[in-house]
Design a protein around this motif. Structure first.
Motif, PDB file in Angstrom:
ATOM      1  N   ALA A 188      33.370  38.553  47.140  1.00  0.00           N
ATOM      2  CA  ALA A 188      32.576  39.468  47.977  1.00  0.00           C
ATOM      3  C   ALA A 188      32.927  39.478  49.463  1.00  0.00           C
ATOM      4  O   ALA A 188      32.202  40.074  50.251  1.00  0.00           O
ATOM      5  CB  ALA A 188      31.070  39.208  47.786  1.00  0.00           C
ATOM      6  N   ARG A 189      34.057  38.846  49.860  1.00  0.00           N
ATOM      7  CA  ARG A 189      34.476  38.910  51.262  1.00  0.00           C
ATOM      8  C   ARG A 189      35.218  40.224  51.523  1.00  0.00           C
ATOM      9  O   ARG A 189      35.614  40.909  50.584  1.00  0.00           O
ATOM     10  CB  ARG A 189      35.405  37.748  51.625  1.00  0.00           C
ATOM     11  CG  ARG A 189      34.899  36.351  51.402  1.00  0.00           C
ATOM     12  CD  ARG A 189      33.501  36.075  51.914  1.00  0.00           C
ATOM     13  NE  ARG A 189      33.238  34.711  52.299  1.00  0.00           N
ATOM     14  CZ  ARG A 189      33.421  33.623  51.557  1.00  0.00           C
ATOM     15  NH1 ARG A 189      33.966  33.710  50.360  1.00  0.00           N
ATOM     16  NH2 ARG A 189      33.098  32.441  52.011  1.00  0.00           N
ATOM     17  N   LEU A 190      35.465  40.523  52.809  1.00  0.00           N
ATOM     18  CA  LEU A 190      36.223  41.724  53.177  1.00  0.00           C
ATOM     19  C   LEU A 190      37.666  41.611  52.672  1.00  0.00           C
ATOM     20  O   LEU A 190      38.272  40.547  52.772  1.00  0.00           O
ATOM     21  CB  LEU A 190      36.265  41.875  54.689  1.00  0.00           C
ATOM     22  CG  LEU A 190      35.270  42.805  55.360  1.00  0.00           C
ATOM     23  CD1 LEU A 190      35.545  42.831  56.862  1.00  0.00           C
ATOM     24  CD2 LEU A 190      35.318  44.214  54.795  1.00  0.00           C
ATOM     25  N   HIS A 242      43.902  42.866  49.465  1.00  0.00           N
ATOM     26  CA  HIS A 242      44.060  41.416  49.321  1.00  0.00           C
ATOM     27  C   HIS A 242      42.861  40.694  49.929  1.00  0.00           C
ATOM     28  O   HIS A 242      42.391  41.075  51.002  1.00  0.00           O
ATOM     29  CB  HIS A 242      45.362  41.009  50.033  1.00  0.00           C
ATOM     30  CG  HIS A 242      45.594  39.540  50.045  1.00  0.00           C
ATOM     31  ND1 HIS A 242      45.872  38.839  48.898  1.00  0.00           N
ATOM     32  CD2 HIS A 242      45.581  38.651  51.067  1.00  0.00           C
ATOM     33  CE1 HIS A 242      46.033  37.561  49.213  1.00  0.00           C
ATOM     34  NE2 HIS A 242      45.858  37.420  50.511  1.00  0.00           N
ATOM     35  N   CYS A 243      42.391  39.670  49.223  1.00  0.00           N
ATOM     36  CA  CYS A 243      41.312  38.829  49.746  1.00  0.00           C
ATOM     37  C   CYS A 243      41.947  37.552  50.298  1.00  0.00           C
ATOM     38  O   CYS A 243      42.549  36.790  49.540  1.00  0.00           O
ATOM     39  CB  CYS A 243      40.305  38.503  48.651  1.00  0.00           C
ATOM     40  SG  CYS A 243      39.048  37.337  49.215  1.00  0.00           S
ATOM     41  N   VAL A 244      41.820  37.343  51.611  1.00  0.00           N
ATOM     42  CA  VAL A 244      42.471  36.170  52.210  1.00  0.00           C
ATOM     43  C   VAL A 244      41.709  34.888  51.866  1.00  0.00           C
ATOM     44  O   VAL A 244      42.230  33.787  52.025  1.00  0.00           O
ATOM     45  CB  VAL A 244      42.611  36.299  53.752  1.00  0.00           C
ATOM     46  CG1 VAL A 244      43.619  37.365  54.092  1.00  0.00           C
ATOM     47  CG2 VAL A 244      41.275  36.570  54.403  1.00  0.00           C
ATOM     48  N   VAL A 245      40.478  35.015  51.398  1.00  0.00           N
ATOM     49  CA  VAL A 245      39.682  33.823  51.062  1.00  0.00           C
ATOM     50  C   VAL A 245      40.055  33.283  49.685  1.00  0.00           C
ATOM     51  O   VAL A 245      40.383  32.116  49.523  1.00  0.00           O
ATOM     52  CB  VAL A 245      38.166  34.133  51.140  1.00  0.00           C
ATOM     53  CG1 VAL A 245      37.342  32.895  50.793  1.00  0.00           C
ATOM     54  CG2 VAL A 245      37.804  34.653  52.518  1.00  0.00           C
ATOM     55  N   CYS A 246      40.028  34.170  48.648  1.00  0.00           N
ATOM     56  CA  CYS A 246      40.271  33.669  47.292  1.00  0.00           C
ATOM     57  C   CYS A 246      41.595  34.175  46.713  1.00  0.00           C
ATOM     58  O   CYS A 246      41.897  33.904  45.555  1.00  0.00           O
ATOM     59  CB  CYS A 246      39.114  34.019  46.366  1.00  0.00           C
ATOM     60  SG  CYS A 246      39.136  35.724  45.800  1.00  0.00           S
TER      61      CYS A 246
END
Ligand SMILES: NC(=O)c1ccc[n+]([C@@H]2O[C@H](COP(=O)([O-])OP(=O)(O)OC[C@H]3O[C@@H](n4cnc5c(N)ncnc54)[C@H](O)[C@@H]3O)[C@@H](O)[C@H]2O)c1
Ligand SMILES: [Mg+2]
Ligand SMILES: [Zn+2]
Length: 276
Positions: free
Chosen positions: A116-118, A129-133
């Motif tokens: 659910a991140r940007l 692309h999700c830089v967190v996961c």
């Protein structure tokens, strides 16, 4: 021959080229159509959600300005994608069909579906692309089968309550996880009219950007059963003689192509060409 339209991931930092603007009511158009000089369009203070470089038309770069909400530009109005499909230049429709799918996909993948991140656009690739996961999302395409069932001189056509009044078309449905296109066909035909089919033949495919279907077109012969229309989905289904057909779907649809092709072969007429 060089194709007039090719898709590409273009750098939005570069200047120039053409641009189309897409909002909730379709694409912006003026007397020259939906393509505007990009730098001019970007000066119109439109509520731009995101910009995407989408490809080359006759060698010129084309960009999409995806808008956040409705907007007005003096001397212009808005036109839905279906109207471009029904008439006008087919290459231009393909540009807009692609733009619509990229705009919809990027809009619906601003947030990671896993954490659910940007999400951020990957440079030089059509991916979010999700830089967190580390999850990546690519443009969504939904495979759907569409089939013309025939019995000698007769074709099976049906009406959905969503169709334009009077129009009958071929059966269609979305593929479910775990099934092949042919298995989807057999299941959908059973669900929608309770018929059995045989001699399933692949005829061709078509991008159907409403909003992201990939139509896989088939012909099949009737093998047994009596028509029982599916409640809610199928308003009416009938066998129609090729000499007495009802109002049919739009000429650029694969549904219409499958019908026209069978009729042409049956009657010894010139065969139609499947629009891309
Ligand atoms: N190009 C053509 O000639 C042509 C002709 C007919 C239908 N189509 C398209 O084929 C597609 C499938 O036809 P249909 O509407 O009869 O489908 P269908 O028979 O599977 O029934 C539609 C239902 O499927 C569900 N659904 C919606 N989106 C889905 C998805 N992405 N995956 C799985 N299920 C979904 C919804 O409950 C919807 O009400 C639609 O996009 C339709 O517009 C194209
Ligand atoms: Mg259906
Ligand atoms: Zn994530």
């Amino acid at each position: 021959m060089t194709p007039r339209w090719t898709t590409a991931v273009l750098d939005t930092e570069l200047l120039g080229g053409w641009a189309v603007a897409r909002g909730p009511d379709g694409f912006l158009i003026d007397g020259n159509g939906p393509l505007f000089p990009r730098e001019w369009l970007k000066r119109q203070e439109l509520p731009v959600l995101a910009e995407h470089g989408i490809g080359h038309l006759d060698g010129e770069p084309v960009y999409l300005l995806e808008l956040e909400c409705p907007a007005q530009v003096e001397g212009c109005h808005w036109q839905g994608l279906r109207a471009f499909m029904l008439e006008g230049d087919h290459t231009l429709y393909r540009v807009l069909a692609y733009a619509a799918q990229i705009g919809t996909w990027a809009r619906e993948h601003r947030y990671c579906g896993s954490c659910a991140r940007l999400m951020v656009q990957v440079p030089r690739e059509r991916a979010m692309h999700c830089v967190v996961c580390e999850m990546r999302s690519y443009p969504r395409i939904s495979p759907s089968m569409i089939v013309l069932i025939t019995r000698g001189d007769e074709v099976l056509l049906a009406r959905s309550p969503r169709f334009v009044a009077g129009v009958y078309s071929t059966l269609a449905g979305f593929a479910e996880p775990g099934e092949s296109a042919e298995e989807c066909l057999v299941r959908e035909v059973r669900e929608e009219v309770q018929l059995e089919v045989r001699n399933i033949q692949y005829m061709g495919s078509q991008c159907w950007p409403f909003p992201h279907s990939m139509m896989l077109g088939f012909h099949a012969e009737y093998a047994g059963g009596d028509i029982v229309p599916q409640a809610d989905e199928i308003e009416d289904a009938q066998w129609f003689n090729v000499h007495r057909l009802p109002p049919l779907p739009a000429s650029r649809s694969i549904a219409r192509y499958l019908i026209d092709l069978y009729v042409a072969r049956r009657l010894g007429l010139a065969e139609p060409v499947l629009p891309g």
